[in-house]
Design a protein around this motif. Structure first.
Motif, PDB file in Angstrom:
ATOM      1  N   LYS A   5      -1.017  -7.803  -1.842  1.00 44.48           N
ATOM      2  CA  LYS A   5      -1.868  -6.821  -3.154  1.00 44.48           C
ATOM      3  C   LYS A   5      -3.079  -8.197  -3.613  1.00 44.48           C
ATOM      4  CE  LYS A   5      -0.306  -6.108  -8.015  1.00 44.48           C
ATOM      5  NZ  LYS A   5      -1.135  -6.267  -8.470  1.00 44.48           N
ATOM      6  N   GLU A   6      -3.282  -8.653  -3.409  1.00 42.85           N
ATOM      7  CA  GLU A   6      -4.606  -9.747  -4.349  1.00 42.85           C
ATOM      8  C   GLU A   6      -6.421  -9.316  -3.639  1.00 42.85           C
ATOM      9  OE1 GLU A   6      -6.723 -14.070  -3.819  1.00 42.85           O
ATOM     10  OE2 GLU A   6      -5.146 -13.759  -2.825  1.00 42.85           O
ATOM     11  N   LEU A   7      -5.153  -8.523  -1.945  1.00 45.47           N
ATOM     12  CA  LEU A   7      -6.429  -8.141  -1.157  1.00 45.47           C
ATOM     13  C   LEU A   7      -6.991  -6.202  -2.335  1.00 45.47           C
ATOM     14  CD1 LEU A   7      -9.136  -7.600   0.630  1.00 45.47           C
ATOM     15  CD2 LEU A   7      -7.214  -7.425   2.011  1.00 45.47           C
ATOM     16  N   LEU A   8      -5.873  -5.832  -1.973  1.00 44.30           N
ATOM     17  CA  LEU A   8      -5.772  -4.627  -2.478  1.00 44.30           C
ATOM     18  C   LEU A   8      -6.761  -4.285  -4.027  1.00 44.30           C
ATOM     19  CD1 LEU A   8      -2.277  -3.405  -1.405  1.00 44.30           C
ATOM     20  CD2 LEU A   8      -4.231  -2.504  -0.506  1.00 44.30           C
ATOM     21  N   ASP A   9      -6.069  -4.743  -4.503  1.00 49.21           N
ATOM     22  CA  ASP A   9      -6.599  -5.216  -6.182  1.00 49.21           C
ATOM     23  C   ASP A   9      -8.610  -5.245  -6.214  1.00 49.21           C
ATOM     24  OD1 ASP A   9      -4.558  -4.390  -6.990  1.00 49.21           O
ATOM     25  OD2 ASP A   9      -3.803  -6.168  -8.059  1.00 49.21           O
ATOM     26  N   THR A  10      -8.209  -5.325  -4.564  1.00 50.86           N
ATOM     27  CA  THR A  10      -9.638  -6.524  -5.214  1.00 50.86           C
ATOM     28  C   THR A  10     -11.284  -5.493  -4.827  1.00 50.86           C
ATOM     29  OG1 THR A  10      -9.528  -8.032  -4.423  1.00 50.86           O
ATOM     30  CG2 THR A  10     -12.105  -7.367  -3.762  1.00 50.86           C
ATOM     31  N   PRO A  11     -11.261  -4.584  -4.414  1.00 44.40           N
ATOM     32  CA  PRO A  11     -12.385  -3.244  -4.464  1.00 44.40           C
ATOM     33  C   PRO A  11     -12.217  -2.339  -5.645  1.00 44.40           C
ATOM     34  CG  PRO A  11     -11.221  -3.105  -2.056  1.00 44.40           C
ATOM     35  CD  PRO A  11     -10.353  -4.344  -3.666  1.00 44.40           C
ATOM     36  N   LYS A  12     -13.349  -1.818  -6.559  1.00 42.61           N
ATOM     37  CA  LYS A  12     -13.031  -1.234  -7.169  1.00 42.61           C
ATOM     38  C   LYS A  12     -13.487   0.745  -7.031  1.00 42.61           C
ATOM     39  CE  LYS A  12     -18.871  -0.558  -7.467  1.00 42.61           C
ATOM     40  NZ  LYS A  12     -19.725  -0.558  -8.426  1.00 42.61           N
ATOM     41  N   LEU A  13     -13.000   1.188  -6.118  1.00 39.63           N
ATOM     42  CA  LEU A  13     -13.610   1.905  -5.526  1.00 39.63           C
ATOM     43  C   LEU A  13     -11.261   1.961  -4.638  1.00 39.63           C
ATOM     44  CD1 LEU A  13     -16.744   3.118  -4.301  1.00 39.63           C
ATOM     45  CD2 LEU A  13     -15.049   3.664  -5.931  1.00 39.63           C
ATOM     46  N   GLY A  14     -10.659   1.035  -4.708  1.00 38.34           N
ATOM     47  CA  GLY A  14      -9.734   0.773  -4.101  1.00 38.34           C
ATOM     48  C   GLY A  14      -9.613   0.291  -2.707  1.00 38.34           C
ATOM     49  N   CYS A  15      -8.491   0.883  -1.689  1.00 39.14           N
ATOM     50  CA  CYS A  15      -8.370   0.582  -0.465  1.00 39.14           C
ATOM     51  C   CYS A  15      -7.516   2.159   0.122  1.00 39.14           C
ATOM     52  CB  CYS A  15      -7.178   0.004  -0.768  1.00 39.14           C
ATOM     53  SG  CYS A  15      -8.276  -2.177  -0.598  1.00 39.14           S
ATOM     54  N   VAL A  16      -8.339   2.664   1.365  1.00 40.00           N
ATOM     55  CA  VAL A  16      -7.798   3.569   1.572  1.00 40.00           C
ATOM     56  C   VAL A  16      -7.725   3.624   2.768  1.00 40.00           C
ATOM     57  CG1 VAL A  16      -8.966   5.754  -0.252  1.00 40.00           C
ATOM     58  CG2 VAL A  16     -10.527   4.931   2.091  1.00 40.00           C
ATOM     59  N   ASN A  17      -6.753   4.337   3.302  1.00 36.81           N
ATOM     60  CA  ASN A  17      -5.958   4.273   4.829  1.00 36.81           C
ATOM     61  C   ASN A  17      -5.947   5.647   5.260  1.00 36.81           C
ATOM     62  OD1 ASN A  17      -4.465   2.886   6.835  1.00 36.81           O
ATOM     63  ND2 ASN A  17      -2.872   4.200   6.828  1.00 36.81           N
ATOM     64  N   VAL A  18      -6.814   5.508   6.773  1.00 37.45           N
ATOM     65  CA  VAL A  18      -6.489   6.566   7.644  1.00 37.45           C
ATOM     66  C   VAL A  18      -4.834   6.732   8.361  1.00 37.45           C
ATOM     67  CG1 VAL A  18      -7.250   8.462   9.420  1.00 37.45           C
ATOM     68  CG2 VAL A  18      -8.871   6.776   7.709  1.00 37.45           C
ATOM     69  N   HIS A  19      -3.803   7.332   7.996  1.00 37.50           N
ATOM     70  CA  HIS A  19      -2.604   7.612   8.976  1.00 37.50           C
ATOM     71  C   HIS A  19      -2.261   8.365   9.221  1.00 37.50           C
ATOM     72  CE1 HIS A  19       1.512   6.278   9.109  1.00 37.50           C
ATOM     73  NE2 HIS A  19       1.664   7.227   8.472  1.00 37.50           N
ATOM     74  N   ALA A  20      -2.265   8.465  10.727  1.00 35.13           N
ATOM     75  CA  ALA A  20      -1.878   9.644  11.491  1.00 35.13           C
ATOM     76  C   ALA A  20       0.021  10.877  11.534  1.00 35.13           C
ATOM     77  CB  ALA A  20      -1.608   9.548  12.763  1.00 35.13           C
ATOM     78  N   SER A  21      -0.048  11.170  10.131  1.00 30.06           N
ATOM     79  CA  SER A  21       1.206  11.908  10.102  1.00 30.06           C
ATOM     80  C   SER A  21       0.124  12.277   8.591  1.00 30.06           C
ATOM     81  CB  SER A  21       2.113  10.759   9.752  1.00 30.06           C
ATOM     82  OG  SER A  21       2.482  10.731   8.741  1.00 30.06           O
ATOM     83  N   LEU A  22       1.215  13.640   8.150  1.00 34.27           N
ATOM     84  CA  LEU A  22       1.482  14.247   7.045  1.00 34.27           C
ATOM     85  C   LEU A  22       2.523  13.586   6.607  1.00 34.27           C
ATOM     86  CD1 LEU A  22       1.371  18.256   8.494  1.00 34.27           C
ATOM     87  CD2 LEU A  22      -0.777  16.988   8.098  1.00 34.27           C
ATOM     88  N   LEU A  23       1.813  12.797   5.750  1.00 30.08           N
ATOM     89  CA  LEU A  23       2.601  12.002   5.095  1.00 30.08           C
ATOM     90  C   LEU A  23       3.244  13.166   3.700  1.00 30.08           C
ATOM     91  CD1 LEU A  23       0.710   8.497   3.980  1.00 30.08           C
ATOM     92  CD2 LEU A  23       3.023   9.584   4.874  1.00 30.08           C
ATOM     93  N   PRO A  24       4.295  12.707   3.688  1.00 34.14           N
ATOM     94  CA  PRO A  24       5.508  11.114   3.113  1.00 34.14           C
ATOM     95  C   PRO A  24       6.055  11.659   4.289  1.00 34.14           C
ATOM     96  CG  PRO A  24       5.983  12.787   1.421  1.00 34.14           C
ATOM     97  CD  PRO A  24       5.316  13.607   2.058  1.00 34.14           C
ATOM     98  N   ALA A  25       6.079  12.228   5.224  1.00 37.35           N
ATOM     99  CA  ALA A  25       6.861  12.098   6.291  1.00 37.35           C
ATOM    100  C   ALA A  25       6.478  11.089   7.466  1.00 37.35           C
ATOM    101  CB  ALA A  25       6.787  13.614   7.013  1.00 37.35           C
ATOM    102  N   TYR A  26       6.767   9.938   7.967  1.00 39.85           N
ATOM    103  CA  TYR A  26       6.317   9.441   9.444  1.00 39.85           C
ATOM    104  C   TYR A  26       5.868   8.711   8.609  1.00 39.85           C
ATOM    105  CZ  TYR A  26       8.818  13.042  12.240  1.00 39.85           C
ATOM    106  OH  TYR A  26       9.781  13.655  13.044  1.00 39.85           O
ATOM    107  N   ARG A  27       6.022   7.178   7.666  1.00 36.43           N
ATOM    108  CA  ARG A  27       5.762   6.283   7.439  1.00 36.43           C
ATOM    109  C   ARG A  27       5.727   5.254   7.908  1.00 36.43           C
ATOM    110  NH1 ARG A  27       6.984   5.661   0.334  1.00 36.43           N
ATOM    111  NH2 ARG A  27       6.323   7.836  -0.284  1.00 36.43           N
TER     112      ARG A  27
END
Length: 313
Positions: A94-116
């Motif tokens: 969480k300490e790292l997630l809260d650091t960037p002013k624009l947040g943390c974004v992820n490129v995830h290979a599914s059509l969420l919420p399917a296949y987390r």
């Protein structure tokens, strides 16, 4: 130009990193998994993302585990505007997630919420899905549960396997992120909460999932084989020895045999009974202690004594 820390590990992540570099973003560091021993000779090998980062002249950080590490403090000290991840392979504290002013974004290979989870490409093929895609999402403490920013769909071809989908989805992910980043930077992007009632999971593949259950029908077994190709590869047992099944195709033969029984031997393949009176042709395999080979080479090899009536366990 905003500053970015990129986090990724396998070949899937490389096109994303390359795009960020080509677009001129200020990449402060590339964070990836440590080098690992590979192959029978256990040669210490860098992950694909490290190789690309070195080629691009970017600084590399390789924490064994982020939480509580010196490497985490090093990343925090960079104070990036944005963190971008793509198949990094570790949960961000969480300490790292809260650091960037624009947040943390992820490129995830599914059509969420399917296949987390860590194996969305493998699992969608094993499940026989007809479409998949990529999601750009904000990261949250809970695994793959953050808000959706953008998505792109891909129809799954009957001959697609995990390796092919990795390649296709990595390019889709690269292009989708390139298209989406400007809206993230200027704050005009979508932010759509995931529907928790539609959540499914794709946990890392277990050894049990690799074992072929011949009681399943031919479609289910074919989906398992292609979902595990080219890694970690489905396997079965013959006379007590493991046999990897690298590739197969559904057969039009019917039978009344016990599933797992060899019911036909052709020049280029052999046919194994599956559930529901169906069958599957084995085209590419790897007997215990040997290299991968075509079924043709296996059948004409001096070590093969496969006969009709033999049964895979």
């Amino acid at each position: 130009m905003i500053s970015i820390v990129f986090m990724g590990t396998p070949a899937f992540s490389v096109p994303v990193l390359r795009m960020l570099h080509e677009e001129g973003y200020d990449i402060k560091a590339v964070v990836t998994q440590p080098d690992r021993p590979v192959g029978r000779k256990r040669v210490l090998t860098p992950p694909p993302v490290k190789e690309e980062a070195v080629r691009l002249g970017l600084p590399v950080i390789q924490p064994e585990k982020l939480r509580g590490s010196e490497e985490l403090q090093e990343i925090l000290a960079l104070n990036p505007d944005l963190i971008v991840t793509a198949a990094f392979g570790q949960i961000l504290p969480k300490e790292l997630l809260d650091t960037p002013k624009l947040g943390c974004v992820n490129v995830h290979a599914s059509l969420l919420p399917a296949y987390r989870g860590g194996a969305p490409i493998h699992q969608c093929l094993i499940d026989g899905q007809e479409k998949t895609g990529v999601t750009i999402m904000y990261m949250a403490v809970k695994l793959d549960a953050g808000d959706i920013i953008s998505q792109a769909e891909l129809n799954i071809d009957e001959q697609d396997h995990t390796g092919l989908l990795f390649d296709k989805l990595s390019i889709i992910g690269r292009d989708l992120l390139k298209e989406t980043l400007p809206s993230i930077i200027d704050g005009t992007n979508n932010r759509i909460p995931q529907d928790e009632e539609k959540v499914t999971f794709a946990h890392n593949i277990s050894r049990e999932q690799e074992l072929v259950n011949w009681q399943q029908n031919s479609t289910e077994i074919y989906n398992q084989v292609r979902g595990l190709h080219p890694w970690p590869v489905a396997y079965t047992k013959l006379h007590g020895d493991n046999v990897k099944i690298w590739w197969a195709q559904k057969s039009d033969k019917n039978h009344n045999e016990i599933p797992g029984t060899v019911i036909a031997i052709d020049k280029e393949y052999f046919t194994v009974a599956t559930g529901n009176g169906e069958a599957i042709n084995i085209l590419d395999l790897q007997p215990a202690g040997k290299k991968r080979m075509t079924a043709m080479d296996y059948l004409r090899g001096t070590g093969s004594k496969l006969q009709i009536g033999d049964r895979f366990e």
